[in-house]
Design a protein around this motif. Structure first.
Motif, PDB file in Angstrom:
ATOM      1  N   GLN A 113       0.838  -1.209   0.000  1.00  0.00           N
ATOM      2  CA  GLN A 113       0.000   0.000   0.000  1.00  0.00           C
ATOM      3  C   GLN A 113       0.878   1.266   0.000  1.00  0.00           C
ATOM      4  OE1 GLN A 113      -2.482   0.664   3.456  1.00  0.00           O
ATOM      5  NE2 GLN A 113      -4.022   1.718   2.229  1.00  0.00           N
ATOM      6  N   ILE A 114       1.968   1.212   0.766  1.00  0.00           N
ATOM      7  CA  ILE A 114       2.885   2.365   0.792  1.00  0.00           C
ATOM      8  C   ILE A 114       3.502   2.580  -0.596  1.00  0.00           C
ATOM      9  CG2 ILE A 114       5.114   3.177   1.699  1.00  0.00           C
ATOM     10  CD1 ILE A 114       4.409   1.686   4.339  1.00  0.00           C
ATOM     11  N   VAL A 115       3.955   1.486  -1.204  1.00  0.00           N
ATOM     12  CA  VAL A 115       4.575   1.591  -2.535  1.00  0.00           C
ATOM     13  C   VAL A 115       3.561   2.180  -3.517  1.00  0.00           C
ATOM     14  CG1 VAL A 115       5.563   0.312  -4.486  1.00  0.00           C
ATOM     15  CG2 VAL A 115       6.173  -0.350  -2.165  1.00  0.00           C
ATOM     16  N   ALA A 116       2.336   1.666  -3.468  1.00  0.00           N
ATOM     17  CA  ALA A 116       1.322   2.131  -4.415  1.00  0.00           C
ATOM     18  C   ALA A 116       1.046   3.622  -4.235  1.00  0.00           C
ATOM     19  CB  ALA A 116       0.044   1.324  -4.232  1.00  0.00           C
ATOM     20  N   GLY A 117       0.968   4.058  -2.988  1.00  0.00           N
ATOM     21  CA  GLY A 117       0.729   5.477  -2.725  1.00  0.00           C
ATOM     22  C   GLY A 117       1.846   6.337  -3.300  1.00  0.00           C
ATOM     23  N   SER A 118       3.088   5.855  -3.162  1.00  0.00           N
ATOM     24  CA  SER A 118       4.218   6.626  -3.691  1.00  0.00           C
ATOM     25  C   SER A 118       4.295   6.550  -5.207  1.00  0.00           C
ATOM     26  CB  SER A 118       5.540   6.102  -3.116  1.00  0.00           C
ATOM     27  OG  SER A 118       5.528   6.186  -1.726  1.00  0.00           O
ATOM     28  N   LYS A 146      -9.014  -9.392  -1.015  1.00  0.00           N
ATOM     29  CA  LYS A 146      -8.194  -9.335  -2.236  1.00  0.00           C
ATOM     30  C   LYS A 146      -7.846  -7.894  -2.550  1.00  0.00           C
ATOM     31  CE  LYS A 146      -7.543 -13.465  -4.095  1.00  0.00           C
ATOM     32  NZ  LYS A 146      -6.192 -13.975  -4.340  1.00  0.00           N
ATOM     33  N   MET A 147      -6.612  -7.547  -2.345  1.00  0.00           N
ATOM     34  CA  MET A 147      -6.222  -6.139  -2.501  1.00  0.00           C
ATOM     35  C   MET A 147      -5.977  -5.757  -3.962  1.00  0.00           C
ATOM     36  SD  MET A 147      -6.175  -5.056   0.683  1.00  0.00           S
ATOM     37  CE  MET A 147      -6.114  -5.804   2.318  1.00  0.00           C
ATOM     38  N   LEU A 148      -6.007  -6.758  -4.872  1.00  0.00           N
ATOM     39  CA  LEU A 148      -5.707  -6.426  -6.268  1.00  0.00           C
ATOM     40  C   LEU A 148      -6.682  -5.394  -6.823  1.00  0.00           C
ATOM     41  CD1 LEU A 148      -4.862  -9.927  -7.837  1.00  0.00           C
ATOM     42  CD2 LEU A 148      -3.300  -8.155  -7.046  1.00  0.00           C
ATOM     43  N   SER A 149      -7.979  -5.556  -6.494  1.00  0.00           N
ATOM     44  CA  SER A 149      -8.949  -4.602  -7.040  1.00  0.00           C
ATOM     45  C   SER A 149      -8.759  -3.220  -6.400  1.00  0.00           C
ATOM     46  CB  SER A 149     -10.379  -5.102  -6.866  1.00  0.00           C
ATOM     47  OG  SER A 149     -10.556  -5.646  -5.603  1.00  0.00           O
ATOM     48  N   LEU A 150      -8.353  -3.204  -5.128  1.00  0.00           N
ATOM     49  CA  LEU A 150      -8.089  -1.910  -4.473  1.00  0.00           C
ATOM     50  C   LEU A 150      -6.901  -1.215  -5.116  1.00  0.00           C
ATOM     51  CD1 LEU A 150      -8.184  -2.090  -0.592  1.00  0.00           C
ATOM     52  CD2 LEU A 150      -9.523  -0.662  -2.105  1.00  0.00           C
ATOM     53  N   LEU A 151      -5.876  -2.008  -5.392  1.00  0.00           N
ATOM     54  CA  LEU A 151      -4.676  -1.482  -6.036  1.00  0.00           C
ATOM     55  C   LEU A 151      -5.057  -0.808  -7.358  1.00  0.00           C
ATOM     56  CD1 LEU A 151      -1.485  -1.428  -6.237  1.00  0.00           C
ATOM     57  CD2 LEU A 151      -1.651  -3.616  -7.396  1.00  0.00           C
ATOM     58  N   ARG A 152      -5.881  -1.509  -8.130  1.00  0.00           N
ATOM     59  CA  ARG A 152      -6.287  -0.979  -9.440  1.00  0.00           C
ATOM     60  C   ARG A 152      -7.219   0.230  -9.311  1.00  0.00           C
ATOM     61  NH1 ARG A 152      -5.812   0.174 -13.158  1.00  0.00           N
ATOM     62  NH2 ARG A 152      -7.290  -0.638 -14.675  1.00  0.00           N
ATOM     63  N   LYS A 153      -8.164   0.130  -8.375  1.00  0.00           N
ATOM     64  CA  LYS A 153      -9.191   1.185  -8.334  1.00  0.00           C
ATOM     65  C   LYS A 153      -8.766   2.393  -7.525  1.00  0.00           C
ATOM     66  CE  LYS A 153     -13.259  -1.693  -8.868  1.00  0.00           C
ATOM     67  NZ  LYS A 153     -13.790  -2.691  -7.959  1.00  0.00           N
ATOM     68  N   GLU A 154      -8.030   2.150  -6.423  1.00  0.00           N
ATOM     69  CA  GLU A 154      -7.775   3.269  -5.512  1.00  0.00           C
ATOM     70  C   GLU A 154      -6.298   3.592  -5.288  1.00  0.00           C
ATOM     71  OE1 GLU A 154      -9.915   2.852  -1.820  1.00  0.00           O
ATOM     72  OE2 GLU A 154     -11.697   2.183  -2.911  1.00  0.00           O
ATOM     73  N   TRP A 155      -5.494   2.561  -5.034  1.00  0.00           N
ATOM     74  CA  TRP A 155      -4.129   2.834  -4.587  1.00  0.00           C
ATOM     75  C   TRP A 155      -3.276   3.462  -5.699  1.00  0.00           C
ATOM     76  CZ3 TRP A 155      -2.665  -2.277  -1.533  1.00  0.00           C
ATOM     77  CH2 TRP A 155      -3.467  -2.357  -0.394  1.00  0.00           C
ATOM     78  N   ALA A 156      -3.327   2.869  -6.899  1.00  0.00           N
ATOM     79  CA  ALA A 156      -2.523   3.403  -8.014  1.00  0.00           C
ATOM     80  C   ALA A 156      -3.266   3.113  -9.318  1.00  0.00           C
ATOM     81  CB  ALA A 156      -1.131   2.768  -8.020  1.00  0.00           C
ATOM     82  N   PRO A 157      -4.363   3.815  -9.560  1.00  0.00           N
ATOM     83  CA  PRO A 157      -5.266   3.433 -10.662  1.00  0.00           C
ATOM     84  C   PRO A 157      -4.654   3.530 -12.067  1.00  0.00           C
ATOM     85  CG  PRO A 157      -6.097   5.378  -9.469  1.00  0.00           C
ATOM     86  CD  PRO A 157      -4.876   4.928  -8.758  1.00  0.00           C
ATOM     87  N   MET A 158      -3.587   4.343 -12.221  1.00  0.00           N
ATOM     88  CA  MET A 158      -3.008   4.472 -13.571  1.00  0.00           C
ATOM     89  C   MET A 158      -1.854   3.495 -13.821  1.00  0.00           C
ATOM     90  SD  MET A 158      -4.584   6.496 -15.422  1.00  0.00           S
ATOM     91  CE  MET A 158      -3.391   6.730 -16.739  1.00  0.00           C
ATOM     92  N   ALA A 159      -1.390   2.829 -12.760  1.00  0.00           N
ATOM     93  CA  ALA A 159      -0.234   1.938 -12.937  1.00  0.00           C
ATOM     94  C   ALA A 159      -0.621   0.712 -13.766  1.00  0.00           C
ATOM     95  CB  ALA A 159       0.293   1.507 -11.576  1.00  0.00           C
TER      96      ALA A 159
END
Ligand code: 9Z3
Length: 325
Positions: A172-177, A224-237
């Motif tokens: 989550q920290i990596v995604a935020g950065s 499952k954090m994958l959908s969070l990663l895509r939708k919220e944490w780093a949506p353009m990555a």
């Protein structure tokens, strides 16, 4: 009666609750501030720099502790070889890599460890100096040279994890950065992540005693954090996840499902026994089998080439979208 929209909202609420309780009950990340600083510094040094593109490679299995003062844990299979090898190819291609790895798993540039003892590589001379044995000189020289070039060139940051708590907190920290990098950021999620865990507050504090007879334990599903990663944490990555199965009959179906369900850009499907020789790259435009051959002894070499091509295309499309509003 609930409308379908209402049911979906309820599901989302339930999921959000599980995510909240996972993070709230997780033990605080040891040295968390320092970890965050290192990651943010690494990304900002590479932003708009020579590397420009940053990939977070996750590698190795996460553990699920059974006791707060952990003596026993459940582990997920992964030697970390895929992540370590892929990191080398990403760096070679000019990517800056955050290598988020399980402590003790394979490391980039020294993949002969931990299987071969590194003591076999050296000998003591008559004057008590230490030198590399002739038989290993070439590989050791190359490994040191490549490793130093990656680290001194600011292209490799290694961040370790052990438990599922640490892994998801750091991810989550990596995604935020990474968020400000937009489409130039990439996640290559090769780590084998636990599906179930023991919530911290319901975990025994001390070593569980065997005298009590059979052990009953209730494991909660890891959200499952994958959908969070895509939708919220780093949506353009650009997001690549891996699907591992031991039954080849269900592998591709499950990979397709993961692609759709979590909104991944790519799912790499692999079967346990053939994973070093063959993988299938699944995207919404089709499936491509990638195999080792005479010129490519490591499947990751071709795989990373193909993924970089897809990432480049994704960046181009994202930039066109941005221009066209
Ligand atoms: C993989 O499938 C990796 O390719 C391997 C690599 C773990 C098989 P090694 O580390 O092996 O070189 O020994 N990683 C993902 C495994 C995983 O847990 N995937 C989840 C799933 O299949 C999705 S996040 O459900």
């Amino acid at each position: 009666m609930d409308s379908p929209g209402g049911a979906a909202a309820e599901d989302q609420q339930e999921f959000a609750g599980r995510v909240k309780s996972f993070f709230e009950s997780a033990p605080p990340l040891v040295d968390g501030e320092n970890v965050s600083k290192k990651i943010a510094g690494f990304i900002s040094r590479n932003r708009g720099g020579e590397a420009d593109r940053v990939v977070c490679v996750t590698s190795g299995g996460t553990t699920v502790p059974l006791e707060q003062r952990c003596v026993r844990y459940i582990d997920n299979f992964s030697s970390g070889h895929r992540g370590a090898t892929s990191t080398e190819y990403f760096v070679k291609a000019g990517y800056a890599v955050i290598f988020l790895h399980r402590r003790g798993a394979y490391q980039p540039y020294c993949r002969y460890l931990p299987e071969d003892s590194f003591l076999d590589f050296f000998e003591v001379t008559e004057g008590s100096a230490i030198r590399v044995c002739e038989s290993h000189a070439k590989e050791v020289t190359r490994a040191i040279r490549d490793y130093r070039a990656a680290v001194d060139g600011g292209l490799l940051l290694k961040v370790p994890f052990t438990s599922i708590f640490e892994y998801l907190q750091i991810l989550q920290i990596v995604a935020g950065s990474m968020k400000p990098l937009g489409s130039f950021g990439m996640f290559y999620l090769a780590a084998a992540v636990s599906d179930f865990y023991v919530p911290w507050e319901s975990m025994a504090e001390h070593k569980i005693q065997s005298a009590g007879g059979p052990l009953d334990m209730r494991l909660a599903p890891v959200p499952k954090m994958l959908s969070l990663l895509r939708k919220e944490w780093a949506p353009m990555a650009f997001c690549i996840s891996f699907k591992l199965e031991t039954d080849s009959d269900i592998l591709l179906k499950k990979a397709d499902m993961a692609l759709r369900k979590y909104g991944m850009h790519v799912v790499v499907a692999n079967e346990l026994s053939t994973r070093k020789k063959e993988v299938v790259v699944v995207t919404d435009t089709g499936k491509v089998k990638v195999r080792t051959d005479e010129q490519h002894r490591e499947v990751e070499e071709k795989l990373i080439d193909l993924l970089i091509e897809q990432h480049s295309h994704y960046i181009e499309e994202s930039e066109k979208d941005a221009v066209n509003g």
